[in-house]
Every structure is written in structure tokens, then in C-alpha cells.
Design a protein around this motif. Structure first.
Motif, PDB file in Angstrom:
ATOM      1  N   LEU A   1       0.835  -1.215   0.000  1.00 10.62           N
ATOM      2  CA  LEU A   1       0.000   0.000   0.000  1.00 10.62           C
ATOM      3  C   LEU A   1       0.863   1.256   0.000  1.00 10.62           C
ATOM      4  N   ASN A   2       1.930   1.231  -0.826  1.00  9.29           N
ATOM      5  CA  ASN A   2       2.829   2.381  -0.974  1.00  9.29           C
ATOM      6  C   ASN A   2       3.471   2.819   0.337  1.00  9.29           C
TER       7      ASN A   2
ATOM      8  N   MET B   1      -5.050   2.995   2.548  1.00 12.44           N
ATOM      9  CA  MET B   1      -4.899   3.512   1.192  1.00 12.44           C
ATOM     10  C   MET B   1      -6.215   3.459   0.442  1.00 12.44           C
ATOM     11  N   MET B   2      -6.386   4.423  -0.457  1.00 14.49           N
ATOM     12  CA  MET B   2      -7.508   4.425  -1.395  1.00 14.49           C
ATOM     13  C   MET B   2      -6.933   4.334  -2.805  1.00 14.49           C
ATOM     14  N   ILE B   3      -7.716   3.785  -3.723  1.00 20.32           N
ATOM     15  CA  ILE B   3      -7.325   3.809  -5.130  1.00 20.32           C
ATOM     16  C   ILE B   3      -8.464   4.420  -5.939  1.00 20.32           C
TER      17      ILE B   3
ATOM     18  N   LYS C   1      -0.012  11.895   3.833  1.00 21.50           N
ATOM     19  CA  LYS C   1       1.029  12.762   3.302  1.00 21.50           C
ATOM     20  C   LYS C   1       2.433  12.279   3.648  1.00 21.50           C
ATOM     21  N   ASN C   2       2.626  11.722   4.831  1.00 23.68           N
ATOM     22  CA  ASN C   2       3.967  11.321   5.267  1.00 23.68           C
ATOM     23  C   ASN C   2       4.318   9.900   4.859  1.00 23.68           C
ATOM     24  N   VAL C   3       3.538   9.304   3.976  1.00 27.89           N
ATOM     25  CA  VAL C   3       3.736   7.906   3.599  1.00 27.89           C
ATOM     26  C   VAL C   3       4.238   7.795   2.161  1.00 27.89           C
TER      27      VAL C   3
ATOM     28  N   ASP D   1       5.585 -12.766  10.188  1.00 29.60           N
ATOM     29  CA  ASP D   1       4.284 -12.655  10.857  1.00 29.60           C
ATOM     30  C   ASP D   1       4.109 -11.350  11.637  1.00 29.60           C
ATOM     31  N   ASP D   2       5.101 -10.479  11.584  1.00 34.63           N
ATOM     32  CA  ASP D   2       5.077  -9.266  12.404  1.00 34.63           C
ATOM     33  C   ASP D   2       4.717  -8.031  11.590  1.00 34.63           C
ATOM     34  N   VAL D   3       3.672  -7.305  12.030  1.00 34.33           N
ATOM     35  CA  VAL D   3       3.350  -6.006  11.428  1.00 34.33           C
ATOM     36  C   VAL D   3       4.331  -4.980  11.990  1.00 34.33           C
ATOM     37  N   ILE D   4       5.150  -4.416  11.129  1.00 34.43           N
ATOM     38  CA  ILE D   4       6.171  -3.461  11.546  1.00 34.43           C
ATOM     39  C   ILE D   4       5.612  -2.045  11.612  1.00 34.43           C
ATOM     40  N   TYR D   5       4.710  -1.734  10.682  1.00 34.45           N
ATOM     41  CA  TYR D   5       4.205  -0.349  10.621  1.00 34.45           C
ATOM     42  C   TYR D   5       2.898  -0.327   9.839  1.00 34.45           C
ATOM     43  N   LYS D   6       1.983   0.568  10.254  1.00 34.57           N
ATOM     44  CA  LYS D   6       0.817   0.865   9.441  1.00 34.57           C
ATOM     45  C   LYS D   6       0.434   2.331   9.636  1.00 34.57           C
ATOM     46  N   SER D   7      -0.083   2.934   8.579  1.00 33.74           N
ATOM     47  CA  SER D   7      -0.543   4.318   8.602  1.00 33.74           C
ATOM     48  C   SER D   7      -2.007   4.328   8.176  1.00 33.74           C
TER      49      SER D   7
END
Length: 258
Positions: free
Chosen positions: A68-69, A147-149, A181-183, A77-83
Motif C-alpha cells: 500500500l505504498n 490507502m484508497m485507489i 502525506k507522510n507515507v 508474521d510481524d506487522v512493523i508499521y501501518k498508517s
């Protein structure tokens, strides 16, 4: 997190690891396996959703993904980051999309829904070889949206009122990816590097499009595909051959990685 990797290599999917039928050819998968055998960490870095990317990555064995860009990053199996995008802002973009006659899909971390159906949306998802998402006009009210598309033939400028809070990437003739914006793919990469203790080791990235420019220009060695956009090639250090003409293997060999 301790590791013995010599460095890390980040791969876009569409137009890069993928051939023109949205598949990974055997020679590409073999090159990635050789890369890992040589103690480099291969990572997918894509605008696609995690589930799409994970499924696509199976021939390569890649299990670290920036998706998701850069808005959803996972190692094994680990989620490191999400925005996550603000729900009110998502609603405002949906209203603008409707006003302009475009169409929009909403990505949660692992799922996708359309606000409404249309022949245009159906044609788009068929073109990119993705199963048509289900319709759920309230999906953003009940799920976190990284994210949106937007499905539109027009440029991103028609959404300029949102530029202060969101990043818009024209990723194809009919697609605009939207994230906070910061992603960027590069911010997602930075989370990988920090978490896996790879910040002091060389970084490489392969890409072809507008959403690849931040990572191509920021890693130690950016590699544009021969089929890539002029802007991607300008941002990169090196241009390899086309995605269907040995571009991945040739780029890796150029830097002595395989």
C-alpha cells in the motif's frame, strides 16, 4: 534484531517483478532465490495490498513486504508499521470522487471494497488481473483505511485540494493511489531497515513508476526498469533492461549481487 544480511533489495511488482501478464517468470524467481542465498534480504515494495502482494510473492519466497505504498509493512508474521487515513478525510475524498465522476476502492490492511459498482471499475480490475472487489459503501466507517485507489483517466491535479494532507500517485493510465502525506514506499523501507538492523548496510531498489521515485532516489542504488517512466529513470542511478527482458537478473548482476 540481529541478522547476517549483506544488504537489502526492494522490488516493485507491476512492471518490475511482474511480467506483462501480472505473473513472476521463473528466471525472475530464480534470481531472487539466488539473491537470498548470497545473504541479501529481498523485499517487495508495492502499491498493491498485502494479500495481493503476499500471494504474488510466493514464487520468490519473499516474506518481507512494504505494501500500500508504504502504509502497511510486514516482516514474516510481524506487522512493523501501518498508517491509517482519517475517516473524515476519506469521506471527503469519496464525495469529491463522486462529484468528478470517478470511482474509488478502499484498502484495509488485508481487504478491498468498492464504494459502488461500475463498468469502468470492472474493466480496470480485469485489466490488472485482480478479482473485482465487493461493494460496501460504509467500509471506511467500520475499518481502518491505509490507502484508497481512485479509478480515473485524469491526472491527480483534480484532487489538489487534498495535497496538504494526502499523497496522490498516478500509478497507471486508470489508477491513482492515495495515502497519508507522510507515507511513501521509502518511509516503509525505513521502518524495515530500522527494525531489522539494516540501516548501515547497502540498499538497492528496482522500480518503474511514479510511486517508485521516492525509493529510487533515496536508497543507495536505485535501479529503473527499461520499461519504466522517464521520471523513474531520472531518479535512478542505473537503468536495467525491460521487465520481460531479464531486467531483474541483469540489474542484480550489474551490482554483483548474484
Amino acid at each position: 534484531m540481529q541478522n547476517n544480511y549483506k544488504g537489502s533489495v526492494f522490488f516493485d511488482l507491476d512492471g518490475t517483478l511482474f511480467n506483462n501478464q501480472t505473473k513472476i517468470d521463473k528466471d525472475v524467481a530464480d534470481a531472487v532465490h539466488q539473491l537470498r542465498a548470497n545473504n541479501y534480504l529481498p523485499v517487495i515494495s508495492t502499491g498493491r495490498s498485502f494479500d495481493e502482494a503476499q500471494d504474488a510473492a510466493k514464487p520468490t519466497g519473499i516474506d518481507t513486504l512494504v505494501t500500500l505504498n508504504g502504509a502497511y509493512v510486514k516482516h514474516q508474521d510481524d506487522v512493523i508499521y501501518k498508517s491509517v487515513m482519517d475517516t473524515d478525510v476519506v469521506s471527503q475524498v469519496i464525495d469529491k470522487v463522486d462529484e468528478l465522476g470517478d470511482f474509488v476502492g478502499l484498502h484495509s490492511a488485508t481487504d478491498t471494497r468498492l464504494i459502488k459498482s461500475s463498468d469502468t471499475a470492472t474493466s480496470f480490475y480485469n485489466m490488472v488481473n485482480i478479482k473485482m472487489p465487493k461493494i460496501d459503501s460504509d467500509f471506511h466507517l467500520n475499518h481502518e483505511i491505509p490507502m484508497m485507489i481512485i479509478i480515473s483517466e485524469d491526472d491527480i491535479d483534480r484532487y489538489s485540494e487534498f495535497f496538504d494532507s494526502l499523497n496522490f500517485y498516478k500509478t497507471g493510465k486508470y489508477s491513482i493511489d492515495v495515502v497519508n502525506k507522510n507515507v511513501t514506499k521509502m518511509t516503509g523501507i525505513q521502518h524495515i531497515l530500522k527494525t531489522l538492523d539494516l540501516e548501515d548496510k547497502p540498499t538497492y531498489a528496482f522500480g518503474d513508476g511514479a510511486n517508485d521515485i521516492p525509493m529510487l532516489s533515496s536508497v543507495d542504488h536505485g535501479i529503473a526498469m527499461g520499461n519504466g517512466s522517464d521520471q523513474a529513470k531520472e531518479a535512478a542511478e542505473y537503468t536495467t533492461s525491460e521487465n520481460i527482458n531479464g531486467g531483474i537478473a541483469n540489474g542484480l548482476k550489474h551490482y554483483g549481487l548474484i
